[in-house]
Scaffold this active site. Structure first.
Site, mmCIF file in Angstrom:
data_model
loop_
_atom_site.group_PDB
_atom_site.id
_atom_site.type_symbol
_atom_site.label_atom_id
_atom_site.label_comp_id
_atom_site.label_asym_id
_atom_site.label_seq_id
_atom_site.Cartn_x
_atom_site.Cartn_y
_atom_site.Cartn_z
ATOM 1 N N LYS A 282 85.713 69.064 108.680
ATOM 2 C CA LYS A 282 84.759 68.663 109.716
ATOM 3 C C LYS A 282 83.415 69.342 109.482
ATOM 4 C CE LYS A 282 83.702 70.099 113.903
ATOM 5 N NZ LYS A 282 82.286 69.712 113.991
ATOM 6 N N GLY B 262 80.558 79.700 110.115
ATOM 7 C CA GLY B 262 79.838 79.411 111.350
ATOM 8 C C GLY B 262 79.566 80.696 112.108
ATOM 9 N N THR C 276 82.539 81.763 117.427
ATOM 10 C CA THR C 276 83.475 80.688 117.065
ATOM 11 C C THR C 276 84.561 81.230 116.140
ATOM 12 O OG1 THR C 276 81.530 79.237 117.075
ATOM 13 C CG2 THR C 276 83.586 78.270 116.312
ATOM 14 N N GLU D 139 83.654 83.048 107.348
ATOM 15 C CA GLU D 139 82.310 83.463 106.902
ATOM 16 C C GLU D 139 81.396 83.313 108.105
ATOM 17 O OE1 GLU D 139 81.689 84.496 103.888
ATOM 18 O OE2 GLU D 139 83.517 83.890 102.846
ATOM 19 N N CYS E 262 72.302 82.300 106.723
ATOM 20 C CA CYS E 262 73.028 83.489 107.164
ATOM 21 C C CYS E 262 72.616 84.722 106.363
ATOM 22 C CB CYS E 262 74.528 83.250 107.042
ATOM 23 S SG CYS E 262 74.999 82.676 105.407
ATOM 24 N N GLU F 197 71.812 88.213 116.162
ATOM 25 C CA GLU F 197 71.455 87.180 115.187
ATOM 26 C C GLU F 197 70.626 86.100 115.884
ATOM 27 O OE1 GLU F 197 74.420 84.376 113.716
ATOM 28 O OE2 GLU F 197 73.656 84.677 111.693
HETATM 29 P P1 NDP Z 1 79.169 77.313 115.037
HETATM 30 O O1 NDP Z 1 80.110 78.448 115.008
HETATM 31 O O2 NDP Z 1 78.650 76.845 116.345
HETATM 32 O O3 NDP Z 1 79.800 76.030 114.352
HETATM 33 C C1 NDP Z 1 80.307 76.026 113.042
HETATM 34 C C2 NDP Z 1 81.296 74.879 112.908
HETATM 35 O O4 NDP Z 1 82.425 75.131 113.739
HETATM 36 C C3 NDP Z 1 80.745 73.533 113.365
HETATM 37 O O5 NDP Z 1 81.294 72.502 112.557
HETATM 38 C C4 NDP Z 1 81.252 73.461 114.776
HETATM 39 O O6 NDP Z 1 81.261 72.144 115.258
HETATM 40 C C5 NDP Z 1 82.640 74.035 114.605
HETATM 41 N N1 NDP Z 1 83.291 74.512 115.809
HETATM 42 C C6 NDP Z 1 82.742 74.914 116.980
HETATM 43 N N2 NDP Z 1 83.712 75.237 117.877
HETATM 44 C C7 NDP Z 1 84.903 75.051 117.252
HETATM 45 C C8 NDP Z 1 86.269 75.196 117.654
HETATM 46 N N3 NDP Z 1 86.629 75.587 118.873
HETATM 47 N N4 NDP Z 1 87.221 74.921 116.743
HETATM 48 C C9 NDP Z 1 86.896 74.519 115.503
HETATM 49 N N5 NDP Z 1 85.625 74.322 115.086
HETATM 50 C C10 NDP Z 1 84.637 74.593 115.943
HETATM 51 O O7 NDP Z 1 77.986 77.718 114.063
HETATM 52 P P2 NDP Z 1 76.648 76.915 113.779
HETATM 53 O O8 NDP Z 1 76.958 75.520 113.336
HETATM 54 O O9 NDP Z 1 75.737 77.112 114.951
HETATM 55 O O10 NDP Z 1 76.100 77.684 112.502
HETATM 56 C C11 NDP Z 1 75.322 78.820 112.575
HETATM 57 C C12 NDP Z 1 76.156 80.064 112.338
HETATM 58 O O11 NDP Z 1 76.802 79.983 111.077
HETATM 59 C C13 NDP Z 1 75.317 81.311 112.285
HETATM 60 O O12 NDP Z 1 75.933 82.330 113.030
HETATM 61 C C14 NDP Z 1 75.317 81.686 110.817
HETATM 62 O O13 NDP Z 1 75.115 83.037 110.556
HETATM 63 C C15 NDP Z 1 76.669 81.228 110.387
HETATM 64 N N6 NDP Z 1 76.702 81.051 108.947
HETATM 65 C C16 NDP Z 1 77.426 81.928 108.181
HETATM 66 C C17 NDP Z 1 77.416 81.835 106.800
HETATM 67 C C18 NDP Z 1 78.235 82.767 105.949
HETATM 68 O O14 NDP Z 1 78.483 82.416 104.796
HETATM 69 N N7 NDP Z 1 78.677 83.901 106.433
HETATM 70 C C19 NDP Z 1 76.624 80.808 106.124
HETATM 71 C C20 NDP Z 1 75.928 79.936 107.016
HETATM 72 C C21 NDP Z 1 75.959 80.066 108.383
HETATM 73 P P3 NDP Z 1 80.011 71.584 116.109
HETATM 74 O O15 NDP Z 1 78.762 71.974 115.458
HETATM 75 O O16 NDP Z 1 80.251 70.134 116.053
HETATM 76 O O17 NDP Z 1 80.170 72.186 117.475
#
Ligand code: NDP
Length: 479
Positions: A173, A226, A230, A248, A282, A383
């Protein structure tokens, strides 16, 4: 334009026929709809994946290598189309998507196509016991891959490529905010000859479609990139189901600048590491610590350079700062400017939303530098994930090391110095999964990638990813 789920090699509507709007960050307009998928869609995808597994997990490495290389080539052939889609969906400059996001998605498939042919396991002769042990590394089965919106195709494929290279089938997803390139990937995989059911892509909200993936009892591993909150939620759901997890998560990365560094190189790179992709990476170095003797000079030069960055429409080749990904995200990032003011931070430049002529409803913001007096303020600890950095001076190596480590995150760090002994000391002591010295975001896909503390658990990249996506089994034979 309506996009659809990709299940069993076909594009299909969601079972409930419900849809979500997809926004273009550059002008704030709705330009399409995506499936608002639920548990039912995930179940159909899971069954397709489970059905494909026995055949796919038994394909030869040669065959897997060939299919993954074809996907990589097809991504390259579709560079313009994918880069335009990524830019329209995310707000990033097209040139950036063309130079970084899409080439890296192609590299992810090329890299893991080849890595799997070199992946080996250990054997141990039990001397004196007439026995030999060897480790079988078997694919897990059906695995879940969930990725964020900031580097959409780049991070989506970073998970999918090793998962399928290792012989798994995937239910994936992308973020609901940036679904477009994941949608196009389905067609590319079909054309490249990936057997149906090996990759299934579900679109929809995290707390419905994503939640259905993480709580599915037979999806036995989840690779997630993400936010930290989450990630913690996923860990809570997955733990009693005994799933393998790779998380991550967020970062608040220090950029530590010593007076003996190569100044111009540092300045160029620091502008990039602060504001590339509108600061929505990130790995961005959002806390900048500068050694006192060069603080005044750095502050003046950095502010001048940042004021020159052109904020513009993502399709304009001169644009350095495009649109932020969504209206709520823009509002969240802007709220940190008010927090900074309450905390007595000094806004050296930026700090405001931008209304671009002809694109007044787009989500643009000035790149912002905040001078802080202490590292213990919210803008320096939380962040923000947007075009905001803080700067402050430091006196000693010990002092800056303590400040660098005094956050809950531990993803990456950058150090600028030419002093070898200092480099050795700091790289050992910094609490981070990655330390860059005199560079930033220089990536070699063989290296372990991930964070410590609240930045996650597990490592991806290279053989680490193939280890994650396989289950080791010890075989002991007595002779
Ligand atoms: P989120 O945690 O909001 O979302 C990440 C993904 O998880 C999306 O596809 C989201 O869907 C999905 N998601 C949300 N809730 C659930 C759930 N209950 N169960 C399963 N999946 C779920 O992060 P963002 O999209 O806002 O991304 C930004 C974040 O990602 C920042 O904190 C950033 O630092 C981090 N990040 C980390 C990296 C790393 O390598 N460490 C690299 C890049 C980003 P939906 O969007 O549809 O709600």
């Amino acid at each position: 334009m309506n996009i659809q789920n990709y299940i069993n090699g076909q594009y299909v509507d969601p079972v409930n026929n419900k849809w979500l709007d997809n926004y273009c960050p550059a002008n704030g307009e709705i330009y399409g709809q995506i499936p608002d998928s639920t548990k039912e869609d995930v179940e159909v995808a899971y069954i397709a994946a489970r059905t494909a597994f026995s055949e796919w997990s038994n394909t030869t490495l040669d065959e897997r290598n060939r299919v993954l290389l074809r996907i990589s080539e097809d991504i390259e052939k579709n560079l313009d189309r994918l880069a335009e889609a990524e830019s329209k969906d995310n707000g990033k400059p097209i040139w950036l998507a063309k130079a970084v996001d899409i080439p890296r998605a192609a590299s992810n498939f090329r890299f893991f196509a080849n890595a799997i042919t070199q992946f080996a396991s250990e054997s141990h002769e039990s001397v004196g016991q007439n026995a030999i042990n060897y480790t079988l590394r078997q694919p897990i089965g059906v695995v879940g891959c969930i990725s964020p919106w900031n580097l959409p195709l780049y991070l989506f494929t970073w998970k999918i490529a090793p998962a399928i290279a290792a012989g798994n089938c995937v239910v994936a997803k992308p973020s609901e905010i940036t679904p477009m390139t994941a949608y196009l990937l389905g067609e590319i995989c079909t054309n490249a000859g990936l057997p149906k059911g090996v990759l299934n892509i579900i679109h929809g909200l995290g707390n419905t479609a994503g939640q259905a993936i993480i709580e599915h009892p037979d999806i036995k591993a989840i690779s997630f990139t993400g936010g930290t909150a989450t990630g913690a939620h996923i860990a809570r759901v997955a733990a009693p189901l005994f799933k393998k997890l790779s998380l991550e998560l967020g970062g608040k990365n220090p950029n530590i600048i010593f007076a003996d560094c190569d100044y111009e190189d540092m300045l160029d790179t620091t502008v990039r590491s602060s504001f590339a992709n509108q600061g929505q990476i990130c790995l961005c170095g959002s806390r900048i610590f500068i050694e006192e003797p060069i603080y005044e000079k750095f502050r003046a030069d950095f502010v001048k350079r940042v004021k020159e960055l052109k904020i513009g429409h993502p399709s304009d080749p001169g644009t350095k700062v495009g649109a932020l990904v969504s209206k709520p995200h823009l509002e969240k990032v802007l709220s940190y400017v008010d927090i900074a003011k309450e905390e007595k931070g000094k806004i050296l430049c930026g700090g405001k939303a931008v209304s671009l002529p002809d694109y007044e409803n787009g989500y643009y913001m000035e790149p912002t530098i905040i001078e802080v007096k202490t590292d213990e303020c919210r803008v320096n600890q939380e962040e923000i994930f947007g075009p905001i950095v803080t700067i402050m001076p430091f006196k000693t190596e010990q002092e800056v090391l303590e400040m660098a480590n005094k956050v809950k995150y531990g993803l990456s760090s950058t150090v600028w110095t030419n002093d070898l002994k200092r480099t050795m000391r700091l790289t050992k002591e910094l609490q981070a999964g990655i330390v860059w010295v005199n560079t930033w975001m220089l990536r070699d896909l063989r290296t372990p990638f991930g964070g410590v503390k609240d930045s996650g658990v597990g490592r991806e990249g290279g053989f680490e990813a193939l280890r994650f996506f396989t289950e080791p089994k010890n075989i002991c034979i007595k002779y």
